[in-house]
Design an enzyme around this catalytic site. Structure first.
Site, PDB file in Angstrom:
ATOM      1  N   ASP A 197       0.881  -1.173   0.000  1.00 19.11           N
ATOM      2  CA  ASP A 197       0.000   0.000   0.000  1.00 19.11           C
ATOM      3  C   ASP A 197       0.915   1.218   0.000  1.00 19.11           C
ATOM      4  OD1 ASP A 197      -1.626   2.193   0.548  1.00 19.11           O
ATOM      5  OD2 ASP A 197      -2.993   1.033   1.813  1.00 19.11           O
ATOM      6  N   CYS A 253     -12.557  -9.260  -1.229  1.00 16.97           N
ATOM      7  CA  CYS A 253     -13.771  -8.705  -0.615  1.00 16.97           C
ATOM      8  C   CYS A 253     -13.759  -7.182  -0.765  1.00 16.97           C
ATOM      9  CB  CYS A 253     -13.846  -9.079   0.867  1.00 16.97           C
ATOM     10  SG  CYS A 253     -14.154 -10.825   1.132  1.00 16.97           S
ATOM     11  N   ARG A 255     -13.340  -4.875  -4.326  1.00 18.80           N
ATOM     12  CA  ARG A 255     -14.113  -4.494  -5.504  1.00 18.80           C
ATOM     13  C   ARG A 255     -13.694  -5.362  -6.680  1.00 18.80           C
ATOM     14  NH1 ARG A 255     -17.315  -2.532  -2.912  1.00 18.80           N
ATOM     15  NH2 ARG A 255     -18.128  -0.423  -2.826  1.00 18.80           N
ATOM     16  N   GLU A 284     -22.596  -7.198 -11.132  1.00 14.81           N
ATOM     17  CA  GLU A 284     -23.403  -7.704 -10.016  1.00 14.81           C
ATOM     18  C   GLU A 284     -24.876  -7.433 -10.274  1.00 14.81           C
ATOM     19  OE1 GLU A 284     -21.779  -5.999  -6.437  1.00 14.81           O
ATOM     20  OE2 GLU A 284     -19.811  -6.862  -6.780  1.00 14.81           O
ATOM     21  N   HIS A 303     -21.815 -10.016  -2.487  1.00 11.98           N
ATOM     22  CA  HIS A 303     -21.472  -8.649  -2.063  1.00 11.98           C
ATOM     23  C   HIS A 303     -22.136  -8.285  -0.734  1.00 11.98           C
ATOM     24  CE1 HIS A 303     -20.217  -4.418  -3.558  1.00 11.98           C
ATOM     25  NE2 HIS A 303     -20.161  -4.503  -2.236  1.00 11.98           N
TER      26      HIS A 303
END
Ligand SMILES: NC(=O)c1ccc[n+]([C@@H]2O[C@H](COP(=O)([O-])OP(=O)(O)OC[C@H]3O[C@@H](n4cnc5c(N)ncnc54)[C@H](O)[C@@H]3O)[C@@H](O)[C@H]2O)c1
Ligand SMILES: O=C(O)[C@H](O)COP(=O)(O)O
Length: 346
Positions: A197, A253, A255, A284, A303
């Protein structure tokens, strides 16, 4: 004259929670209106760029007459709404990002946009841990086997066995509200946690920041927790999956846009990956006939990682805190457009 507040959530339960949380936070003279709006087409992944015509724009313009504070989950704050609603000064979005607000236009109109980071981080982190365990231990597959009368103990004991979390190396892409909670849990289970990150400064002493290529080559379990940006879109594709150690497990979990799902199914079919688990998808609901519904060893949930009893309440409390700060003329705790020129238009 009371200050008018509109609660425009997609469900009356959220509206009730928003109203009650604001009432508990401030003794200001407020007049509430509740409006349940349909959930519009989700602009998943885009933050603050919303401006296309929306079916709910007209309803919003009508409902926002004389309203200074609006609290919502997904109602659109477009340039047109802003132009038509000069009394609006505070727009609170009960989500992790203000995906439904045109931030540039809001700033020009002096409307502060608040949001609710981390409201569902615990739920999402716990779901992620569940997905890792489900995938590694083949829980969905063996559960389905038993329902169809198949008891394959030896097969799953010797031929289809995954790694233990304890002693495994886990790679996390994204170390925000969710990622850091996942790291703490995995650390407590005895995993070595690597992180990629570029924007995370403090790793809480439970994880190690490594270059992306190192993370990929070492992660026996890879879990995605970045927000969607131009930089992260499609960041896990065929090459990145191939770079993972053989037998790795991939969990998403965050996107669907972060991951190439065709490449994921190929890597599962070829046996390069041991398992994968996804809560989010490029489209989705998942269309009928999609490989995502038939690829073996791919666990899917619809989702719902962020859904828990606490999630909506957390969001209401976070927003209510900023409503109270706004009414007192104080800086907001979670403002998406802090450069807003004119926050206080009393
Ligand atoms: N499935 C669900 O129901 C559900 C629920 C909550 C959140 N989410 C998603 O999970 C993700 C994480 O949520 P969060 O609340 O922790 O968000 P967050 O904003 O707190 O953290 C996101 C992290 O992504 C990092 N990031 C940005 N660019 C990156 C890059 N190029 N490489 C690696 N990391 C990068 C940021 O620095 C930040 O630390 C988001 O995509 C969010 O939409 C999904
Ligand atoms: O829909 C979702 O994925 C969750 O509610 C989280 O999304 P958000 O963090 O963008 O609100």
């Amino acid at each position: 004259m009371p200050t008018r507040v509109l609660a425009a959530g997609d469900h009356f339960v959220l509206n009730r929670l928003l109203v009650e949380a604001v009432r508990a936070e401030t003794s200001a003279d407020l007049e509430f209106t509740e409006l349940t709006l349909p959930w519009p087409v989700e602009p998943f992944g885009r933050v603050g760029e919303v401006d296309e015509a929306s079916g709910t724009e007209e309803q919003m313009i009508e409902a926002l007459r004389g309203v200074r504070i609006c609290l919502t989950q997904m109602a659109p704050l477009t340039r047109r709404v802003l132009e038509a609603c000069p009394d609006l000064a505070f727009f609170g979005v009960s989500r992790g990002g203000p995906v439904n607000a045109n931030l540039e236009a809001a700033t020009e109109h002096g409307v502060a946009v608040a949001f609710a980071p981390g409201r569902n981080a615990a739920a999402t982190a716990e779901h992620t841990l569940g997905m890792i365990m489900a995938a590694v231990r083949r829980i969905p597959q063996t559960h389905s086997d038993l329902h169809t009368g198949v008891w394959r103990g030896d097969y799953y004991r010797y031929e289809q066995v995954g790694p233990e979390i304890e002693g495994s190396t886990v790679g996390l892409v994204g170390y925000g509200a969710v990622g850091r909670r996942v790291a703490r849990m995995l650390n407590a289970l005895g995993a070595r946690v690597l992180v990629h990150d570029p924007y995370a400064a403090d790793l809480d002493g439970v994880a190690e920041q490594v270059p992306f290529a190192d993370l990929l080559s070492r992660a026996q379990i890879l879990s995605l927790h970045a927000r969607v940006t131009p930089e992260t879109t499609g960041m896990i594709g065929k090459a990145e999956l191939a770079a993972l150690p053989a037998g790795a497990v991939v969990v998403n979990c965050a996107r669907g846009a972060l991951l190439d799902h065709d490449a994921l199914c190929d890597a599962l079919d070829s046996g390069h990956l041991y398992a994968a688990a996804c809560d989010v998808f490029p489209e989705e609901p998942i269309p009928a006939g999609s490989r995502l519904l038939t690829t073996p060893n791919l666990t899917v949930t619809p989702h719902l990682a962020g859904a828990s009893k606490q999630t909506a309440m957390n969001a209401a409390h976070i927003l209510a805190g900023d409503v109270a700060r706004h009414l007192r003329g104080e800086p907001l705790a979670h403002c998406a457009n802090p450069e807003v020129l004119k926050q206080d238009r009393r």
